[in-house]
Design an enzyme around this catalytic site. Structure first.
Site, PDB file in Angstrom:
ATOM      1  N   GLU A   1      40.606  45.209  54.633  1.00  0.00           N
ATOM      2  CA  GLU A   1      41.739  46.438  53.082  1.00  0.00           C
ATOM      3  C   GLU A   1      42.862  45.996  53.918  1.00  0.00           C
ATOM      4  O   GLU A   1      42.927  46.614  55.139  1.00  0.00           O
ATOM      5  CB  GLU A   1      40.760  47.509  52.455  1.00  0.00           C
ATOM      6  CG  GLU A   1      39.425  46.500  51.700  1.00  0.00           C
ATOM      7  CD  GLU A   1      39.049  47.797  50.663  1.00  0.00           C
ATOM      8  OE1 GLU A   1      39.963  48.516  50.395  1.00  0.00           O
ATOM      9  OE2 GLU A   1      37.926  48.369  51.078  1.00  0.00           O
TER      10      GLU A   1
ATOM     11  N   HIS B   1      44.807  40.476  45.963  1.00  0.00           N
ATOM     12  CA  HIS B   1      44.026  39.822  46.968  1.00  0.00           C
ATOM     13  C   HIS B   1      44.306  38.332  47.081  1.00  0.00           C
ATOM     14  O   HIS B   1      44.837  37.320  46.391  1.00  0.00           O
ATOM     15  CB  HIS B   1      43.188  39.777  45.952  1.00  0.00           C
ATOM     16  CG  HIS B   1      42.491  40.877  46.115  1.00  0.00           C
ATOM     17  ND1 HIS B   1      40.995  41.567  46.522  1.00  0.00           N
ATOM     18  CD2 HIS B   1      42.875  42.249  44.799  1.00  0.00           C
ATOM     19  CE1 HIS B   1      41.378  43.223  46.803  1.00  0.00           C
ATOM     20  NE2 HIS B   1      42.535  43.091  45.412  1.00  0.00           N
TER      21      HIS B   1
ATOM     22  N   CYS C   1      34.223  46.337  48.037  1.00  0.00           N
ATOM     23  CA  CYS C   1      36.058  46.488  47.830  1.00  0.00           C
ATOM     24  C   CYS C   1      35.389  46.555  46.290  1.00  0.00           C
ATOM     25  O   CYS C   1      35.852  44.646  46.112  1.00  0.00           O
ATOM     26  CB  CYS C   1      37.275  45.407  48.399  1.00  0.00           C
ATOM     27  SG  CYS C   1      38.879  46.018  47.890  1.00  0.00           S
TER      28      CYS C   1
ATOM     29  N   GLY D   1      38.381  43.974  45.417  1.00  0.00           N
ATOM     30  CA  GLY D   1      37.849  42.509  46.077  1.00  0.00           C
ATOM     31  C   GLY D   1      37.105  42.069  45.276  1.00  0.00           C
ATOM     32  O   GLY D   1      36.906  40.501  45.502  1.00  0.00           O
TER      33      GLY D   1
ATOM     34  N   CYS E   1      41.918  50.948  42.878  1.00  0.00           N
ATOM     35  CA  CYS E   1      40.394  50.837  44.056  1.00  0.00           C
ATOM     36  C   CYS E   1      39.406  51.406  42.901  1.00  0.00           C
ATOM     37  O   CYS E   1      39.217  51.795  42.284  1.00  0.00           O
ATOM     38  CB  CYS E   1      41.110  51.875  45.147  1.00  0.00           C
ATOM     39  SG  CYS E   1      39.179  51.944  46.561  1.00  0.00           S
TER      40      CYS E   1
END
Length: 267
Positions: free
Chosen positions: A204, A155, A213, A216, A68
């Site tokens: 997410e 992703h 994100c 992301g 993260c």
């Protein structure tokens, strides 16, 4: 035990420092905390022999995840703040990573290497990850051929123009749970504004639609560069503000942006 409420560009966290006193993270505890507090992920700092702290992440749905980015920036800020240091080293699921203070409430973090092999995402079958043989249609919107990138988590990145009006809240869960992605997937939706500037929204896995994100944002830029749509240094506008991505020549992706301390809560 108390936790800090923090956010990185709107991505909301509960940060628990368990380096001296441990607390077990269980589905029951996460469910109880989610009823009392608004957050996207719980971040836990544990003792580490190799870094300043071991860094672990749980989504609201109680699933532990490996990465993260905005959480790493918040954890790095906390470690710098409490030790009066300019940088910190996090012991993560994908190895040691550096977090560097770039302002009073601003951090840059090395997210590690971008992985683009279909087995690293992972996908259920071999496929060109520059543009997957995949499409989805909903409410008159047809999305197809996303890029796929792993930043320690999977992703799928769709390039859309325009992004306004896209039903992310309904598209997101369908993409997240598609059989093509055996470990589920984070679904990113990108509008290219310029070669060094994009707008991004991310559904997410395990957390839903978030205001930002970090991984992301990294995946979106990597996917865009691989399609010759973007430069390696890119501004990323998310619902919670702006992030900066730099995909360096050594394949490491750096994420820079603001952090906020929103207070403390009793768990």
């Amino acid at each position: 035990m108390r936790a800090l409420k923090m956010n990185g560009t709107g991505n909301a966290f509960l940060l628990i420092d368990a380096r001296s006193t441990d607390i077990g993270i269980t589905p029951e505890r996460l469910s109880a905390w989610a009823k009392k507090h608004e957050f996207d992920q719980v971040l836990k700092l544990e003792p580490s022999e190799h870094g300043d702290a071991r860094y672990r992440i749980w989504n609201r749905d109680s699933g532990e995840v490996g990465a993260c980015g905005n959480g790493a920036r918040c954890a790095g800020w906390y470690l710098c703040e409490t030790s009066n240091a300019a940088s910190a080293r996090l012991d993560t699921a994908y190895g040691l990573t550096d977090a560097i203070r770039t302002g009073d409430f601003r951090m840059s973090v090395d997210l590690g290497e971008a992985h683009t092999d279909w087995r690293d995402i992972p996908l259920a079958r071999e496929m060109d990850t520059r543009a997957l043989d995949y499409e989805i249609e909903m409410d008159g919107h047809r999305l197809r051929r996303p890029g796929a990138v792993s930043m320690g988590n999977p992703h799928a990145v769709f390039f859309i123009d325009p992004l306004d009006g896209l039903p992310v809240e309904t598209l997101g869960p369908r993409i997240e749970h598609d059989p093509l992605f055996p470990e589920r997937v984070n679904a990113g939706f990108v509008q290219v504004l310029a070669r060094d500037h994009i707008r991004l929204r991310v559904w997410e896995r395990g957390a839903g639609l978030t205001k930002a994100c970090g991984t992301g944002a990294a995946a979106a830029v990597v996917a865009g560069v691989r399609r010759d749509l973007l430069e390696r240094e890119c501004r990323v506008d998310v619902d919670g503000g702006r992030l900066q991505i730099d995909w360096k020549q050594d394949n490491h992706v750096w994420l820079d942006g603001p952090v906020e301390l929103d207070g403390e809560v009793e768990l």
